[in-house]
Design an enzyme around this catalytic site. Sequence first.
Site, PDB file in Angstrom:
ATOM      1  N   ASN A  14       7.692  11.847 -13.927  1.00 56.30           N
ATOM      2  CA  ASN A  14       8.692  10.951 -13.346  1.00 56.30           C
ATOM      3  C   ASN A  14       9.347  10.193 -14.501  1.00 56.30           C
ATOM      4  OD1 ASN A  14      10.146   9.034 -11.978  1.00 56.30           O
ATOM      5  ND2 ASN A  14       8.384   7.998 -11.066  1.00 56.30           N
ATOM      6  N   LYS A  16      11.849   8.347 -14.407  1.00 52.95           N
ATOM      7  CA  LYS A  16      12.433   7.080 -13.936  1.00 52.95           C
ATOM      8  C   LYS A  16      13.851   6.913 -14.499  1.00 52.95           C
ATOM      9  CE  LYS A  16       7.805   5.313 -13.370  1.00 52.95           C
ATOM     10  NZ  LYS A  16       6.880   4.204 -13.361  1.00 52.95           N
ATOM     11  N   HIS A 100       8.080   6.026  -3.829  1.00 57.39           N
ATOM     12  CA  HIS A 100       7.486   5.472  -5.048  1.00 57.39           C
ATOM     13  C   HIS A 100       7.408   3.949  -4.908  1.00 57.39           C
ATOM     14  CE1 HIS A 100       6.964   4.216  -9.186  1.00 57.39           C
ATOM     15  NE2 HIS A 100       6.463   5.430  -9.396  1.00 57.39           N
ATOM     16  N   GLU A 102       8.031   1.634  -6.882  1.00 57.71           N
ATOM     17  CA  GLU A 102       9.210   0.900  -7.394  1.00 57.71           C
ATOM     18  C   GLU A 102      10.336   0.901  -6.359  1.00 57.71           C
ATOM     19  OE1 GLU A 102       9.454   2.953 -11.141  1.00 57.71           O
ATOM     20  OE2 GLU A 102       7.590   1.982 -11.736  1.00 57.71           O
ATOM     21  N   GLU A 170      -1.001   6.049  -6.110  1.00 58.11           N
ATOM     22  CA  GLU A 170      -0.584   5.311  -7.297  1.00 58.11           C
ATOM     23  C   GLU A 170      -0.827   3.816  -7.077  1.00 58.11           C
ATOM     24  OE1 GLU A 170       2.430   7.538  -9.838  1.00 58.11           O
ATOM     25  OE2 GLU A 170       3.577   6.534  -8.287  1.00 58.11           O
ATOM     26  N   GLY A 176       2.586   1.688 -15.183  1.00 53.73           N
ATOM     27  CA  GLY A 176       3.295   1.136 -16.346  1.00 53.73           C
ATOM     28  C   GLY A 176       2.577  -0.033 -17.001  1.00 53.73           C
ATOM     29  N   SER A 214      -0.529   4.940 -15.285  1.00 49.28           N
ATOM     30  CA  SER A 214      -1.031   4.899 -16.660  1.00 49.28           C
ATOM     31  C   SER A 214      -1.898   6.114 -17.020  1.00 49.28           C
ATOM     32  CB  SER A 214      -1.792   3.603 -16.931  1.00 49.28           C
ATOM     33  OG  SER A 214      -0.895   2.498 -16.826  1.00 49.28           O
TER      34      SER A 214
HETATM   35  P1  PGA Z   1       3.153   5.341 -15.430  1.00 48.01           P
HETATM   36  O1  PGA Z   1       4.002   5.562 -14.105  1.00 48.01           O
HETATM   37  O2  PGA Z   1       2.519   6.651 -15.775  1.00 48.01           O
HETATM   38  O3  PGA Z   1       4.133   4.875 -16.456  1.00 48.01           O
HETATM   39  O4  PGA Z   1       2.112   4.282 -15.109  1.00 48.01           O
HETATM   40  C1  PGA Z   1       3.527   6.362 -13.065  1.00 48.01           C
HETATM   41  C2  PGA Z   1       4.526   6.406 -11.941  1.00 48.01           C
HETATM   42  O5  PGA Z   1       5.173   5.394 -11.677  1.00 48.01           O
HETATM   43  O6  PGA Z   1       4.713   7.440 -11.271  1.00 48.01           O
END
Ligand code: PGA
Length: 253
Positions: A14, A16, A100, A102, A170, A176, A214
């Site tokens: 992803n 983003k 997601h 976000e 997640e 993140g 992460s």
């Molecule tokens: P990250 O994001 O690996 O940067 O923690 C995962 C995601 O949001 O799918």
Amino acid sequence: MPKNPIRKPLVAANWKMNTERAEAAALAKNVVDSIGRQYKVDVVLCPPYIWLHDVGMIIRDSNISLGAQNMHWEDKGAFTGEISSIMLKSIGCKYVIIGHSERRQLFGETDENVNKKLKKALTVVLMPIICLGETLEERESNRTAEIVTNQFRSAFDGISDFGGITIAYEPVWAIGTGRNATPQQAQEVHKILRQMLQNKTAEYENIRILYGGSVKPDNAAELYKQDDIDGFLVGGASLKAGDFAAIVQAAMI
Ligand code: PGA
């Protein structure tokens, strides 16, 4: 129960809202060069919408698939700034990330929206990756099981055929932040999700449940050893082809 070999691992990137045009192309080329010919893991790149065509051309002759980070549930119409599932299909997407955290936290996406998007994706034969997970506050007040159970129920309301569906657990506090769930914490939730699937469909052993939050080359192998972790949804580490390739390797064992 040991991991069921019936489930082919899946690792999705992803990106983003990252990469400019040349960077996106270079990243996709590097990923193809390092893992584009392996066939043991299903690998998906989800670049920003605007690079879907470029990335699609670069991965065209490889074993890597194209995915989008979001979609609208209507086919077309007056929805300024939105992209439909039909558009994603016609640009070559095979997968789409839905729900997601976000999108849920920053853009007001509701469980109801997630359910509508999921139903639409299945109608047009896009393979949805449905995200769910608890916040730190919810975990600390011991509500993790309740939250993911509720998200699961709402997302899959009215769904009986789970063919093509992938779930991504997640935890919001792990996204993140550099703080991944421990393999045991993740497995505990994955097991709950597997049981929820079992209540819904006889095909529950076929459905992939990814972990995201992460994921890095140095924690992927331990996470993947867990019985119900069938791959990863990778954010930050997917922006470096070497790190992403190492995570894909970790899911081959
Ligand atoms: P990250 O994001 O690996 O940067 O923690 C995962 C995601 O949001 O799918």
